[in-house]
Design a protein around this motif. Structure first.
Motif, PDB file in Angstrom:
ATOM      1  N   ALA A 262       0.835  -1.207   0.000  1.00 48.86           N
ATOM      2  CA  ALA A 262       0.000   0.000   0.000  1.00 48.86           C
ATOM      3  C   ALA A 262       0.867   1.254   0.000  1.00 48.86           C
ATOM      4  CB  ALA A 262      -0.928  -0.002   1.209  1.00 48.86           C
ATOM      5  N   GLU A 263       1.993   1.199   0.721  1.00 52.05           N
ATOM      6  CA  GLU A 263       2.889   2.354   0.738  1.00 52.05           C
ATOM      7  C   GLU A 263       3.482   2.609  -0.646  1.00 52.05           C
ATOM      8  OE1 GLU A 263       3.539   4.551   3.174  1.00 52.05           O
ATOM      9  OE2 GLU A 263       1.893   3.536   4.218  1.00 52.05           O
ATOM     10  N   VAL A 264       3.799   1.513  -1.351  1.00 53.00           N
ATOM     11  CA  VAL A 264       4.338   1.656  -2.708  1.00 53.00           C
ATOM     12  C   VAL A 264       3.283   2.281  -3.624  1.00 53.00           C
ATOM     13  CG1 VAL A 264       5.136   0.392  -4.744  1.00 53.00           C
ATOM     14  CG2 VAL A 264       5.976  -0.235  -2.476  1.00 53.00           C
ATOM     15  N   ILE A 265       2.035   1.809  -3.499  1.00 54.35           N
ATOM     16  CA  ILE A 265       0.953   2.345  -4.327  1.00 54.35           C
ATOM     17  C   ILE A 265       0.757   3.834  -4.051  1.00 54.35           C
ATOM     18  CG2 ILE A 265      -1.521   2.250  -4.802  1.00 54.35           C
ATOM     19  CD1 ILE A 265       0.039  -0.034  -6.014  1.00 54.35           C
ATOM     20  N   LYS A 266       0.772   4.214  -2.781  1.00 53.99           N
ATOM     21  CA  LYS A 266       0.609   5.626  -2.426  1.00 53.99           C
ATOM     22  C   LYS A 266       1.778   6.452  -2.953  1.00 53.99           C
ATOM     23  CE  LYS A 266      -2.087   4.684   1.744  1.00 53.99           C
ATOM     24  NZ  LYS A 266      -2.119   4.732   3.235  1.00 53.99           N
ATOM     25  N   PHE A 267       2.964   5.840  -2.942  1.00 55.44           N
ATOM     26  CA  PHE A 267       4.152   6.554  -3.427  1.00 55.44           C
ATOM     27  C   PHE A 267       4.039   6.852  -4.919  1.00 55.44           C
ATOM     28  CE2 PHE A 267       8.298   6.038  -5.577  1.00 55.44           C
ATOM     29  CZ  PHE A 267       8.935   7.186  -5.106  1.00 55.44           C
ATOM     30  N   ILE A 268       3.717   5.816  -5.714  1.00 54.14           N
ATOM     31  CA  ILE A 268       3.649   6.035  -7.160  1.00 54.14           C
ATOM     32  C   ILE A 268       2.402   6.838  -7.541  1.00 54.14           C
ATOM     33  CG2 ILE A 268       4.956   3.947  -7.673  1.00 54.14           C
ATOM     34  CD1 ILE A 268       2.342   2.582  -8.411  1.00 54.14           C
ATOM     35  N   GLY A 269       1.433   6.927  -6.633  1.00 52.49           N
ATOM     36  CA  GLY A 269       0.230   7.712  -6.898  1.00 52.49           C
ATOM     37  C   GLY A 269       0.379   9.176  -6.554  1.00 52.49           C
ATOM     38  N   ASN A 270       1.483   9.542  -5.911  1.00 55.97           N
ATOM     39  CA  ASN A 270       1.742  10.961  -5.658  1.00 55.97           C
ATOM     40  C   ASN A 270       1.873  11.688  -6.989  1.00 55.97           C
ATOM     41  OD1 ASN A 270       3.945  13.259  -5.381  1.00 55.97           O
ATOM     42  ND2 ASN A 270       2.966  13.035  -3.381  1.00 55.97           N
ATOM     43  N   PRO A 271       1.264  12.874  -7.155  1.00 60.57           N
ATOM     44  CA  PRO A 271       1.300  13.561  -8.453  1.00 60.57           C
ATOM     45  C   PRO A 271       2.703  13.742  -9.035  1.00 60.57           C
ATOM     46  CG  PRO A 271      -0.299  14.610  -7.027  1.00 60.57           C
ATOM     47  CD  PRO A 271       0.392  13.578  -6.191  1.00 60.57           C
ATOM     48  N   VAL A 272       3.676  14.056  -8.181  1.00 53.93           N
ATOM     49  CA  VAL A 272       5.047  14.248  -8.684  1.00 53.93           C
ATOM     50  C   VAL A 272       5.589  12.940  -9.249  1.00 53.93           C
ATOM     51  CG1 VAL A 272       7.411  14.810  -8.049  1.00 53.93           C
ATOM     52  CG2 VAL A 272       5.530  16.174  -7.131  1.00 53.93           C
ATOM     53  N   ILE A 273       5.426  11.859  -8.515  1.00 49.64           N
ATOM     54  CA  ILE A 273       5.954  10.558  -8.950  1.00 49.64           C
ATOM     55  C   ILE A 273       5.182  10.050 -10.167  1.00 49.64           C
ATOM     56  CG2 ILE A 273       6.502   8.218  -8.244  1.00 49.64           C
ATOM     57  CD1 ILE A 273       8.062  10.454  -6.809  1.00 49.64           C
ATOM     58  N   ALA A 274       3.861  10.215 -10.148  1.00 47.60           N
ATOM     59  CA  ALA A 274       3.042   9.760 -11.280  1.00 47.60           C
ATOM     60  C   ALA A 274       3.443  10.477 -12.569  1.00 47.60           C
ATOM     61  CB  ALA A 274       1.566  10.004 -10.982  1.00 47.60           C
ATOM     62  N   LEU A 275       3.645  11.775 -12.486  1.00 54.27           N
ATOM     63  CA  LEU A 275       4.072  12.522 -13.674  1.00 54.27           C
ATOM     64  C   LEU A 275       5.501  12.179 -14.065  1.00 54.27           C
ATOM     65  CD1 LEU A 275       2.449  15.998 -13.018  1.00 54.27           C
ATOM     66  CD2 LEU A 275       2.026  14.511 -14.965  1.00 54.27           C
ATOM     67  N   ALA A 276       6.322  11.779 -13.082  1.00 54.28           N
ATOM     68  CA  ALA A 276       7.682  11.333 -13.404  1.00 54.28           C
ATOM     69  C   ALA A 276       7.626  10.077 -14.275  1.00 54.28           C
ATOM     70  CB  ALA A 276       8.472  11.063 -12.129  1.00 54.28           C
ATOM     71  N   PHE A 277       6.699   9.149 -13.961  1.00 50.75           N
ATOM     72  CA  PHE A 277       6.512   7.964 -14.806  1.00 50.75           C
ATOM     73  C   PHE A 277       6.039   8.375 -16.202  1.00 50.75           C
ATOM     74  CE2 PHE A 277       6.480   5.537 -10.819  1.00 50.75           C
ATOM     75  CZ  PHE A 277       7.217   4.423 -11.189  1.00 50.75           C
ATOM     76  N   GLY A 278       5.129   9.344 -16.269  1.00 53.44           N
ATOM     77  CA  GLY A 278       4.686   9.843 -17.569  1.00 53.44           C
ATOM     78  C   GLY A 278       5.836  10.434 -18.357  1.00 53.44           C
ATOM     79  N   LEU A 279       6.721  11.130 -17.669  1.00 52.59           N
ATOM     80  CA  LEU A 279       7.885  11.722 -18.331  1.00 52.59           C
ATOM     81  C   LEU A 279       8.831  10.639 -18.841  1.00 52.59           C
ATOM     82  CD1 LEU A 279       9.540  14.181 -19.128  1.00 52.59           C
ATOM     83  CD2 LEU A 279      10.465  14.256 -16.805  1.00 52.59           C
ATOM     84  N   ILE A 280       9.009   9.579 -18.054  1.00 51.71           N
ATOM     85  CA  ILE A 280       9.866   8.470 -18.494  1.00 51.71           C
ATOM     86  C   ILE A 280       9.319   7.857 -19.780  1.00 51.71           C
ATOM     87  CG2 ILE A 280      10.613   6.124 -17.922  1.00 51.71           C
ATOM     88  CD1 ILE A 280      10.771   7.068 -14.985  1.00 51.71           C
ATOM     89  N   LEU A 281       8.005   7.671 -19.837  1.00 48.69           N
ATOM     90  CA  LEU A 281       7.388   7.132 -21.054  1.00 48.69           C
ATOM     91  C   LEU A 281       7.568   8.080 -22.231  1.00 48.69           C
ATOM     92  CD1 LEU A 281       4.082   5.702 -19.536  1.00 48.69           C
ATOM     93  CD2 LEU A 281       6.017   4.386 -20.428  1.00 48.69           C
TER      94      LEU A 281
END
Length: 456
Positions: A262-281
């Motif tokens: 759950a902590e991992v899910i909350k981490f990747i769901g943070n707007p900064v981290i989520a957009l970082a994944f979008g940027l990687i793509l």
């Protein structure tokens, strides 16, 4: 200081902001900073407190939404550079089989406008508009209206476009962007419907119908082949993946899940981290097109674009801090019973006045949000107006966005981008772009108010 004098100072401050930006052409950052200091001095804020108010308010904005704005803008720049926007456009047009060209342009604009600035989006997609108008001998003006309206709706309503991101941060929703995105999509539906109806009206009145010109469309098809556009999946992934990750994070929080997963899910769901994944793509997309060598230049150009927005946003935060410290909230408290039901309308009106007067939707959004303050603070204007909840703040973001549409005219750069690329005269621009943005804003605030009846 009496309430009447405080109100007078506030009105003078707003008029001064408009005058300095619209007439004296002073940069909004310098305008907001100088007016904030003057307002604090005349409103009786102790001189010893001013440096602290300025520093805390300025840095707080960067802390909450700075990285989000930069990541979102960089994703948009890469999608534009790789031709992903054109790919999305071609897929939408193909799905509708050329039977509803104005609807196609509306949807294309709305999707592409989520990560890309509306000005840039119109420039990139204008060849698509011209090609469709030529092939189908349909109204090019109506297609301009549809494309412009689609881009504009997501520009003011849906993060990660800087305006709504900045407003969300200023109102305390920096970690709740998914809520703003969902509500922004919902409010966009009636607004886009209004644009579509207006576009159909323009089509019936348009006297500039082109003869069918297969050459233009064939040239466009050739350009698509030559640029080797990416697949639709790769094109849309940098937009959709961050939204899905934020959704997972929100679901995890709502469900009250615990443990490391759950902590991992909350981490990747943070707007900064989520957009970082979008940027990687987006970077993968850049590399697959052998354009990774252009990343440094793209990043530099993006930072030049979003830098002023960040500083304007931070300066707006200073204005909000001064307003709070000067005792303006006491005025709202004294009239809370009369104004509590009009909080969303008040947000809309302030934003609309600023937009119409000085031209920039982003400046109007940032300034209005800064005036309202955080929903988490008991004595902020937003809370006193009856919007002191996460849902109330999210609706306020959208009401501000609706106001920031009203209206696009000669002092707005987007007005000139649309009219010049569409071959419209200034008067035609007033009858199409200006009229459309007025309709969009009014339908938008009405939709937000109706939503508030259900959600608040």
């Amino acid at each position: 200081m009496s309430l009447g004098l405080l109100l007078f100072c506030f009105v003078i401050a707003v008029v001064l902001i408009i005058f300095m930006i619209a007439r004296l052409k002073i940069h909004p950052f310098l305008t907001l900073m100088s007016v904030s200091v003057l307002l604090g001095l005349f409103a009786g804020v102790p001189l010893a407190n001013m440096p602290g108010i300025i520093g805390t308010s300025f840095s707080g904005i960067f802390k909450s939404i700075g990285i989000v704005i930069i990541f979102g803008a960089l994703i948009g720049a890469i999608l534009e550079h790789t031709g992903a926007g054109l790919k999305i456009a071609s897929v939408v047009v193909g799905a509708l089989r050329n039977r509803h060209p104005d609807l196609a342009m509306l949807i294309i604009g709305w999707i592409v406008g989520i990560p890309v600035f509306c000005d840039s989006g119109f420039v990139v997609l204008n060849p698509v508009r011209k090609a469709i108008a030529s092939r189908l001998a349909t109204s090019p003006t109506a297609l301009s209206v549809a494309l412009s309206g689609g881009l504009y709706a997501s520009h003011v309503f849906i993060p990660p476009t800087p305006g709504p991101v900045a407003a969300a941060g200023a109102l305390g929703l920096g970690d709740s962007l998914l809520l703003v995105i969902i509500l922004g999509v919902v409010v966009s539906v009636p607004v886009l419907a209004a644009v579509y109806i207006f576009a159909r009206y323009v089509a019936r009145k348009d006297e500039l119908l082109p003869a069918s010109n297969e050459v233009i469309f064939n040239e466009f098809d050739t350009a698509i082949n030559e640029t080797k556009l990416p697949s639709f999946t790769l094109s849309i992934a940098p937009i959709l993946v961050p939204v899905l990750l934020m959704a997972l994070g929100s679901i995890s929080s709502i469900a009250g899940l615990g443990g490391e997963f759950a902590e991992v899910i909350k981490f990747i769901g943070n707007p900064v981290i989520a957009l970082a994944f979008g940027l990687i793509l987006a970077l993968v997309l850049l590399a697959l097109q052998d354009k990774f060598k252009n990343l440094s230049k793209l990043t530099e150009d993006t930072l030049k674009t979003v830098g002023p927005i960040l500083f304007i946003t931070a300066a707006g935060g200073v204005l909000g801090g001064v307003i709070k410290s000067a005792g303006f909230v006491d005025i709202i408290k004294a009239n809370a019973s009369a104004l509590s039901g009009a909080g969303l309308v008040l947000a809309f009106v302030i934003s609309a006045v600023l937009k119409t007067a000085q031209g920039s939707s982003t400046v109007a959004i940032v300034t209005t949000a800064s005036i309202l303050g955080l929903y988490t603070v008991d004595d902020s204007m937003l809370t006193i107006l009856g919007l002191g909840s996460e849902m109330g703040a999210a609706l306020a973001v959208l009401a501000i966005g609706a106001g920031a549409m009203c209206v696009s005219h000669a002092n707005d750069s987007y007005f000139w981008v649309v009219t010049s690329l569409s071959g419209l005269s200034t008067q035609q621009g007033y009858r199409t772009q200006t009229a459309m943005t007025l309709i969009m804003g009014l339908v938008g605030v009405l939709s937000v108010c109706l939503l508030s009846v259900v959600l608040l």
